[in-house]
Design an enzyme around this catalytic site. Structure first.
Site, PDB file in Angstrom:
ATOM      1  N   GLY A  48       7.522   7.184   3.496  1.00 43.40           N
ATOM      2  CA  GLY A  48       7.501   7.529   2.078  1.00 43.40           C
ATOM      3  C   GLY A  48       6.825   8.829   1.711  1.00 43.40           C
ATOM      4  O   GLY A  48       7.134   9.413   0.681  1.00 43.40           O
ATOM      5  N   ASP A 106      -0.357   0.630  -3.476  1.00 37.83           N
ATOM      6  CA  ASP A 106       0.126  -0.465  -4.319  1.00 37.83           C
ATOM      7  C   ASP A 106      -0.897  -1.602  -4.222  1.00 37.83           C
ATOM      8  O   ASP A 106      -1.904  -1.592  -4.923  1.00 37.83           O
ATOM      9  CB  ASP A 106       1.523  -0.845  -3.814  1.00 37.83           C
ATOM     10  CG  ASP A 106       2.183  -1.958  -4.600  1.00 37.83           C
ATOM     11  OD1 ASP A 106       1.980  -2.023  -5.812  1.00 37.83           O
ATOM     12  OD2 ASP A 106       2.913  -2.763  -4.001  1.00 37.83           O
ATOM     13  N   LYS A 134      -1.168   2.555  -8.106  1.00 41.41           N
ATOM     14  CA  LYS A 134      -0.946   1.505  -9.113  1.00 41.41           C
ATOM     15  C   LYS A 134      -2.224   0.680  -9.196  1.00 41.41           C
ATOM     16  O   LYS A 134      -2.350  -0.345  -8.508  1.00 41.41           O
ATOM     17  CB  LYS A 134       0.199   0.592  -8.676  1.00 41.41           C
ATOM     18  CG  LYS A 134       1.583   1.221  -8.667  1.00 41.41           C
ATOM     19  CD  LYS A 134       2.593   0.171  -8.200  1.00 41.41           C
ATOM     20  CE  LYS A 134       3.986   0.699  -8.054  1.00 41.41           C
ATOM     21  NZ  LYS A 134       4.860  -0.232  -7.300  1.00 41.41           N
TER      22      LYS A 134
HETATM   23  P1  IMP Z   1       0.460  -1.378  -0.124  1.00 43.54           P
HETATM   24  O1  IMP Z   1       0.089  -1.677   1.298  1.00 43.54           O
HETATM   25  O2  IMP Z   1       0.779  -2.606  -0.905  1.00 43.54           O
HETATM   26  O3  IMP Z   1      -0.571  -0.509  -0.834  1.00 43.54           O
HETATM   27  O4  IMP Z   1       1.833  -0.617  -0.105  1.00 43.54           O
HETATM   28  C1  IMP Z   1       1.940   0.639   0.311  1.00 43.54           C
HETATM   29  C2  IMP Z   1       3.363   0.982   0.710  1.00 43.54           C
HETATM   30  O5  IMP Z   1       4.363   0.228   0.021  1.00 43.54           O
HETATM   31  C3  IMP Z   1       3.604   2.411   0.308  1.00 43.54           C
HETATM   32  O6  IMP Z   1       3.248   3.287   1.336  1.00 43.54           O
HETATM   33  C4  IMP Z   1       5.077   2.444  -0.019  1.00 43.54           C
HETATM   34  O7  IMP Z   1       5.798   2.792   1.148  1.00 43.54           O
HETATM   35  C5  IMP Z   1       5.427   1.050  -0.427  1.00 43.54           C
HETATM   36  N1  IMP Z   1       5.521   0.962  -1.917  1.00 43.54           N
HETATM   37  C6  IMP Z   1       4.609   0.450  -2.758  1.00 43.54           C
HETATM   38  N2  IMP Z   1       4.994   0.515  -4.059  1.00 43.54           N
HETATM   39  C7  IMP Z   1       6.210   1.123  -4.022  1.00 43.54           C
HETATM   40  C8  IMP Z   1       7.129   1.517  -5.068  1.00 43.54           C
HETATM   41  O8  IMP Z   1       6.919   1.341  -6.292  1.00 43.54           O
HETATM   42  N3  IMP Z   1       8.267   2.137  -4.636  1.00 43.54           N
HETATM   43  C9  IMP Z   1       8.545   2.374  -3.316  1.00 43.54           C
HETATM   44  N4  IMP Z   1       7.712   2.023  -2.321  1.00 43.54           N
HETATM   45  C10 IMP Z   1       6.554   1.410  -2.667  1.00 43.54           C
HETATM   46 MG    MG Z   2       4.543   4.407   2.579  1.00 46.03          MG
END
Ligand code: IMP
Ligand code: MG
Length: 180
Positions: A48, A106, A134
């Protein structure tokens, strides 16, 4: 800019390219100031962050190195809760000033699991720079040192971020349509 459909979902325009680039440049300027003469090592997290990383790195003027790793935790528009290392770190980070580049925090799970692994390798310093955060979705504690945008807890796509593999090539950011 108007609404677009990707797979089965509709997305509406959210952040225009000009604003994204302005913020990424400001972030690069801040790192230029904070890391002058430190030769930082960036670790960009695929997939991403590739577009954010590319723009940030072009705006940077200090000497810096970069390497890439691949972590994944998402399926569709919901976090799967499982963090998988698909491509690992091939660079020695001991005694280096390390800056992680991530597209979005996220739940915080990815960073919360990954950062301790890096700390075990004794970098001189370790900071996190993200395009998006977020805060309302973040349940795992993560210290974010640099952030371009704090956004609501809604799925976004474009500028490197995907929905089930698609949408990464869109130059601006889109958000899932209201009520979806
Ligand atoms: P976390 O481990 O929940 O913080 O998620 C992180 C990963 O989830 C990020 O590096 C993104 O690749 C993916 N991600 C989280 N939210 C989104 C979104 O709104 N759109 C697309 N990918 C997301
Ligand atoms: Mg990512």
């Amino acid at each position: 800019m108007s609404a677009i459909t990707v797979h089965d979902k509709t997305f509406v325009p959210y952040l225009p390219e000009t604003l994204i680039l302005e913020k990424v440049k400001e972030l690069a300027n801040a790192i230029d100031r904070d890391y002058a003469d430190k030769k930082p090592l960036f670790i960009a997290i695929l997939n991403g962050s590739f577009m954010f990383t590319s723009d940030l790195f072009k705006y940077l003027t200090i000497e810096a190195e970069i390497c890439f790793i691949k972590l994944a935790s998402y399926k569709g528009t919901k976090s799967s809760g499982q963090v998988i290392t698909a491509i690992g770190l091939d660079t020695d980070i001991a005694d280096r000033h390390v800056i992680i580049l991530e597209d979005i925090i996220d739940t915080g799970k990815t960073m919360n699991e990954f950062l301790p692994q890096l700390r075990n390798q004794h970098p001189s310093s370790l900071k996190v720079a993200v395009l998006l955060h977020k805060p309302d979705a973040t349940v795992y504690p993560v210290t974010i040192d640099y952030c371009c945008f704090s956004i609501p807890d809604k799925f976004v796509l474009g500028y490197g971020l995907d929905y089930d593999g698609l949408g990464r090539n869109i130059r601006e950011l889109y958000q899932l349509e209201p009520g979806a």
